[in-house]
Structure formats: C-alpha cells, structure tokens
Design a protein around this motif. Sequence first.
Motif, PDB file in Angstrom:
ATOM      1  N   GLY A   1      50.019   8.334 -42.853  1.00 31.38           N
ATOM      2  CA  GLY A   1      50.881   8.407 -41.683  1.00 31.38           C
ATOM      3  C   GLY A   1      51.684   7.138 -41.519  1.00 31.38           C
ATOM      4  N   GLY A   2      52.873   7.295 -40.983  1.00 34.18           N
ATOM      5  CA  GLY A   2      53.768   6.167 -40.807  1.00 34.18           C
ATOM      6  C   GLY A   2      53.537   5.465 -39.490  1.00 34.18           C
TER       7      GLY A   2
ATOM      8  N   ILE B   1      56.002  -7.133 -41.205  1.00 36.34           N
ATOM      9  CA  ILE B   1      54.673  -7.552 -40.735  1.00 36.34           C
ATOM     10  C   ILE B   1      54.308  -6.788 -39.460  1.00 36.34           C
ATOM     11  CG2 ILE B   1      53.441  -9.487 -39.651  1.00 36.34           C
ATOM     12  CD1 ILE B   1      54.857 -11.303 -41.750  1.00 36.34           C
ATOM     13  N   ASP B   2      55.244  -6.695 -38.551  1.00 37.54           N
ATOM     14  CA  ASP B   2      54.991  -5.945 -37.314  1.00 37.54           C
ATOM     15  C   ASP B   2      54.650  -4.491 -37.616  1.00 37.54           C
ATOM     16  OD1 ASP B   2      55.500  -8.226 -35.811  1.00 37.54           O
ATOM     17  OD2 ASP B   2      57.528  -7.598 -35.235  1.00 37.54           O
ATOM     18  N   ILE B   3      55.325  -3.904 -38.590  1.00 40.35           N
ATOM     19  CA  ILE B   3      55.065  -2.508 -38.952  1.00 40.35           C
ATOM     20  C   ILE B   3      53.666  -2.360 -39.543  1.00 40.35           C
ATOM     21  CG2 ILE B   3      55.762  -0.602 -40.461  1.00 40.35           C
ATOM     22  CD1 ILE B   3      58.681  -1.672 -40.155  1.00 40.35           C
ATOM     23  N   VAL B   4      53.249  -3.284 -40.398  1.00 41.59           N
ATOM     24  CA  VAL B   4      51.905  -3.225 -40.972  1.00 41.59           C
ATOM     25  C   VAL B   4      50.864  -3.263 -39.858  1.00 41.59           C
ATOM     26  CG1 VAL B   4      50.211  -4.417 -42.424  1.00 41.59           C
ATOM     27  CG2 VAL B   4      52.579  -4.264 -43.176  1.00 41.59           C
ATOM     28  N   ILE B   5      51.040  -4.170 -38.905  1.00 43.14           N
ATOM     29  CA  ILE B   5      50.093  -4.319 -37.797  1.00 43.14           C
ATOM     30  C   ILE B   5      50.090  -3.071 -36.914  1.00 43.14           C
ATOM     31  CG2 ILE B   5      49.646  -5.630 -35.684  1.00 43.14           C
ATOM     32  CD1 ILE B   5      50.641  -8.139 -37.291  1.00 43.14           C
ATOM     33  N   GLN B   6      51.285  -2.550 -36.620  1.00 44.98           N
ATOM     34  CA  GLN B   6      51.402  -1.343 -35.796  1.00 44.98           C
ATOM     35  C   GLN B   6      50.759  -0.147 -36.505  1.00 44.98           C
ATOM     36  OE1 GLN B   6      55.472  -0.144 -35.139  1.00 44.98           O
ATOM     37  NE2 GLN B   6      54.897   1.740 -34.129  1.00 44.98           N
TER      38      GLN B   6
ATOM     39  N   ALA C   1      48.385  -0.136 -38.786  1.00 45.05           N
ATOM     40  CA  ALA C   1      46.929  -0.282 -38.806  1.00 45.05           C
ATOM     41  C   ALA C   1      46.330   0.221 -37.496  1.00 45.05           C
ATOM     42  CB  ALA C   1      46.542  -1.735 -39.064  1.00 45.05           C
ATOM     43  N   LYS C   2      47.005  -0.084 -36.413  1.00 48.65           N
ATOM     44  CA  LYS C   2      46.514   0.344 -35.102  1.00 48.65           C
ATOM     45  C   LYS C   2      46.664   1.853 -34.918  1.00 48.65           C
ATOM     46  CE  LYS C   2      46.552  -1.011 -30.316  1.00 48.65           C
ATOM     47  NZ  LYS C   2      46.794  -2.130 -29.447  1.00 48.65           N
ATOM     48  N   GLN C   3      47.866   2.377 -35.241  1.00 47.98           N
ATOM     49  CA  GLN C   3      48.146   3.805 -35.043  1.00 47.98           C
ATOM     50  C   GLN C   3      47.362   4.696 -35.984  1.00 47.98           C
ATOM     51  OE1 GLN C   3      52.821   3.227 -34.069  1.00 47.98           O
ATOM     52  NE2 GLN C   3      52.275   5.118 -35.063  1.00 47.98           N
TER      53      GLN C   3
ATOM     54  N   ILE D   1      44.611  -5.588 -36.248  1.00 50.59           N
ATOM     55  CA  ILE D   1      44.673  -6.656 -37.234  1.00 50.59           C
ATOM     56  C   ILE D   1      45.720  -7.680 -36.797  1.00 50.59           C
ATOM     57  CG2 ILE D   1      43.894  -5.123 -39.095  1.00 50.59           C
ATOM     58  CD1 ILE D   1      46.799  -5.114 -40.155  1.00 50.59           C
ATOM     59  N   THR D   2      45.635  -8.855 -37.393  1.00 49.00           N
ATOM     60  CA  THR D   2      46.580  -9.924 -37.096  1.00 49.00           C
ATOM     61  C   THR D   2      47.333 -10.286 -38.369  1.00 49.00           C
ATOM     62  OG1 THR D   2      45.041 -11.699 -37.639  1.00 49.00           O
ATOM     63  CG2 THR D   2      44.979 -10.842 -35.364  1.00 49.00           C
ATOM     64  N   GLU D   3      48.210 -11.261 -38.253  1.00 47.15           N
ATOM     65  CA  GLU D   3      48.986 -11.704 -39.411  1.00 47.15           C
ATOM     66  C   GLU D   3      48.120 -12.304 -40.509  1.00 47.15           C
ATOM     67  OE1 GLU D   3      52.481 -13.992 -38.610  1.00 47.15           O
ATOM     68  OE2 GLU D   3      53.170 -12.593 -37.074  1.00 47.15           O
TER      69      GLU D   3
END
Length: 123
Positions: free
Chosen positions: A40-41, A75-80, A82-84, A90-92
Amino acid sequence: MGIDIYLRWKGMTKNDRENQITGWDPTKGDAGYLREAYHGGPYATDYLVKEAFEEGIDDVHIPAKELRKRLPLAIDIVIQRAKQVYKEDITEDHDWVQSFVKFVELAETLEGQGKETTVYASH
C-alpha cells in the motif's frame, strides 16, 4: 511483489552488482538498492525517482542534486507509509529511512567522482 530500484554507474564492478542482490532487503541504499513492498502507498520510490517509472524507460539519469532536493519529502513519505501501512511509528533514524539517505549519498559520491549514475526501476 514489490518495487526494486537500482542505481547504476559506469565502472560498476561485479562486487558492486552482487551487493545489490539483497534478497529484497529494504535497508541497502548504501549499495544503490531501494525496496518497497506492494503493501500500500504512498511509495517514496515513486516520488524520489519518478522518471524511472515512465513507460518505455529502462535506465534514466537523475542528477544527484535533484535526488537531494527530493529527499526530504521522500523521507516524510517513508515515515508516513510506515505509520499508515505497517502501523509503525518510525523516525529519520530508522533503517528504512536511512536507506533512502544512503542511496542519495551514494549517487552524490559517484557523481563527485565524475561517474554519471542512472536509475533502473523494476516493478
């Protein structure tokens, strides 16, 4: 199934290529490999190296300067994501995030050595 991104450059050695065969490890940006599973994206790879996803494109040059410019949002997309998708906060500092950072740093290093890079997306 997933998205596999490979950084390629003139003068790649057999060892360089073998280091990119990671068994779909999403933490090997330092080898010039990025991975996102189709769970999922949003997909950070789709943003960071969007030109590599254009129809009929095999290898495309994306200047390291452009990758660096796109990195903060990637980076923001990776973190988002992971959450979704994975319900993980997760953090940077997380390995998934750092893989994108190391991928861009490798492109910068190679270009700094006068080696033009190309990006190949397998999806």
